[in-house]
Design an enzyme around this catalytic site. Structure first.
Site, PDB file in Angstrom:
ATOM      1  N   ASP A  71       0.386   3.092   9.117  1.00 39.06           N
ATOM      2  CA  ASP A  71      -0.510   3.787   8.199  1.00 39.06           C
ATOM      3  C   ASP A  71      -0.774   5.195   8.737  1.00 39.06           C
ATOM      4  OD1 ASP A  71      -2.800   2.653   5.916  1.00 39.06           O
ATOM      5  OD2 ASP A  71      -3.110   4.616   6.834  1.00 39.06           O
TER       6      ASP A  71
ATOM      7  N   HIS B 217       9.335  -1.885  -6.459  1.00 35.18           N
ATOM      8  CA  HIS B 217       7.965  -1.556  -6.892  1.00 35.18           C
ATOM      9  C   HIS B 217       7.285  -2.728  -7.587  1.00 35.18           C
ATOM     10  CE1 HIS B 217       4.690   1.166  -8.035  1.00 35.18           C
ATOM     11  NE2 HIS B 217       4.620   0.416  -9.132  1.00 35.18           N
TER      12      HIS B 217
ATOM     13  N   HIS C 157       1.257   0.643  -5.249  1.00 38.66           N
ATOM     14  CA  HIS C 157       2.479  -0.078  -4.899  1.00 38.66           C
ATOM     15  C   HIS C 157       1.986  -1.127  -3.910  1.00 38.66           C
ATOM     16  CE1 HIS C 157       7.000   0.104  -3.644  1.00 38.66           C
ATOM     17  NE2 HIS C 157       6.437  -0.885  -2.924  1.00 38.66           N
TER      18      HIS C 157
ATOM     19  N   HIS D  47       0.845  -3.468  -1.160  1.00 39.10           N
ATOM     20  CA  HIS D  47       1.033  -3.364   0.286  1.00 39.10           C
ATOM     21  C   HIS D  47       0.019  -4.242   0.990  1.00 39.10           C
ATOM     22  CE1 HIS D  47      -1.675  -0.197  -1.117  1.00 39.10           C
ATOM     23  NE2 HIS D  47      -2.339  -0.336   0.025  1.00 39.10           N
TER      24      HIS D  47
ATOM     25  N   HIS E 100      -2.003  -4.590   4.526  1.00 41.76           N
ATOM     26  CA  HIS E 100      -2.416  -3.949   5.768  1.00 41.76           C
ATOM     27  C   HIS E 100      -2.393  -5.009   6.874  1.00 41.76           C
ATOM     28  CE1 HIS E 100      -4.429  -0.386   3.758  1.00 41.76           C
ATOM     29  NE2 HIS E 100      -4.441  -1.239   2.756  1.00 41.76           N
TER      30      HIS E 100
HETATM   31  P1  5GP Z   1      -5.089   1.192  -0.048  1.00 40.95           P
HETATM   32  O1  5GP Z   1      -6.336   2.010  -0.010  1.00 40.95           O
HETATM   33  O2  5GP Z   1      -4.297   1.441  -1.330  1.00 40.95           O
HETATM   34  O3  5GP Z   1      -5.277  -0.264   0.221  1.00 40.95           O
HETATM   35  O4  5GP Z   1      -4.195   1.681   1.167  1.00 40.95           O
HETATM   36  C1  5GP Z   1      -3.347   2.769   1.109  1.00 40.95           C
HETATM   37  C2  5GP Z   1      -3.054   3.150   2.531  1.00 40.95           C
HETATM   38  O5  5GP Z   1      -1.913   3.977   2.527  1.00 40.95           O
HETATM   39  C3  5GP Z   1      -4.187   3.927   3.207  1.00 40.95           C
HETATM   40  O6  5GP Z   1      -4.616   3.208   4.361  1.00 40.95           O
HETATM   41  C4  5GP Z   1      -3.542   5.272   3.541  1.00 40.95           C
HETATM   42  O7  5GP Z   1      -3.949   5.770   4.791  1.00 40.95           O
HETATM   43  C5  5GP Z   1      -2.068   4.942   3.524  1.00 40.95           C
HETATM   44  N1  5GP Z   1      -1.200   6.044   3.120  1.00 40.95           N
HETATM   45  C6  5GP Z   1      -1.368   6.847   2.026  1.00 40.95           C
HETATM   46  N2  5GP Z   1      -0.370   7.731   1.949  1.00 40.95           N
HETATM   47  C7  5GP Z   1       0.444   7.488   3.000  1.00 40.95           C
HETATM   48  C8  5GP Z   1       1.656   8.093   3.460  1.00 40.95           C
HETATM   49  O8  5GP Z   1       2.204   9.038   2.881  1.00 40.95           O
HETATM   50  N3  5GP Z   1       2.222   7.576   4.591  1.00 40.95           N
HETATM   51  C9  5GP Z   1       1.653   6.526   5.268  1.00 40.95           C
HETATM   52  N4  5GP Z   1       2.289   6.094   6.370  1.00 40.95           N
HETATM   53  N5  5GP Z   1       0.510   5.944   4.864  1.00 40.95           N
HETATM   54  C10 5GP Z   1      -0.088   6.417   3.749  1.00 40.95           C
HETATM   55 ZN    ZN Z   2       6.322   2.055  -5.829  1.00 42.04          ZN
END
Ligand code: 5GP
Ligand code: ZN
Length: 112
Positions: A29, A45, A96, A98, A100
């Site tokens: 991340d 996707h 998309h 994911h 963690h």
């Molecule tokens: P969400 O909030 O959707 O559960 O998590 C998205 C995660 O993607 C966040 O923790 C954010 O830091 C990470 N993230 C967003 N853009 C990028 C990127 O371009 N590269 C990487 N490695 N992580 C990203």
């Molecule tokens: Zn996607």
């Protein structure tokens, strides 16, 4: 499609890869919230967990086969947490799917 994780999966945007196979990619991340913070995604996707159907649920199994490999590669021998955020109330910011993988320290007991 203008999806940042599709672009990462395609190699169009660089990422710090931790694990990769034909269907799954795991990368660090960009804004880590724990000493180890890895995102595990399907290369294909899928917007979120809410989009899982009989036709695409194999992607989830493949991700969960990859997660122990990610954990081992990251040295998470004492446990870790797996989280997926869904939609507005779940504070999903990248649409998309994911997962963690968080660890490397004792995590807070409360999750919300
Ligand atoms: P969400 O909030 O959707 O559960 O998590 C998205 C995660 O993607 C966040 O923790 C954010 O830091 C990470 N993230 C967003 N853009 C990028 C990127 O371009 N590269 C990487 N490695 N992580 C990203
Ligand atoms: Zn996607």
């Amino acid at each position: 499609m203008d999806c940042i994780f599709c672009k990462i999966a395609a190699g169009e945007i660089p990422s710090a890869k931790v694990y990769e196979d034909g269907d799954v990619l795991a990368f660090r991340d960009i804004n880590p919230q724990a000493p180890v913070h890895v995102l595990v995604i399907p290369k294909r996707h899928i917007a979120s967990c809410d989009e899982i159907t009989e036709d695409n649920s194999d992607a989830v199994a493949k991700i969960f086969r990859a997660i122990p490999k990610v954990a081992a590669a990251e040295g998470l021998t004492n446990g870790y947490r797996v989280i997926t955020n869904v939609g507005e109330d779940g504070c999903q910011s990248v649409h998309h799917m994911h997962f963690h993988v968080l660890g490397g320290k004792k995590l807070p007991e409360r999750m919300s």
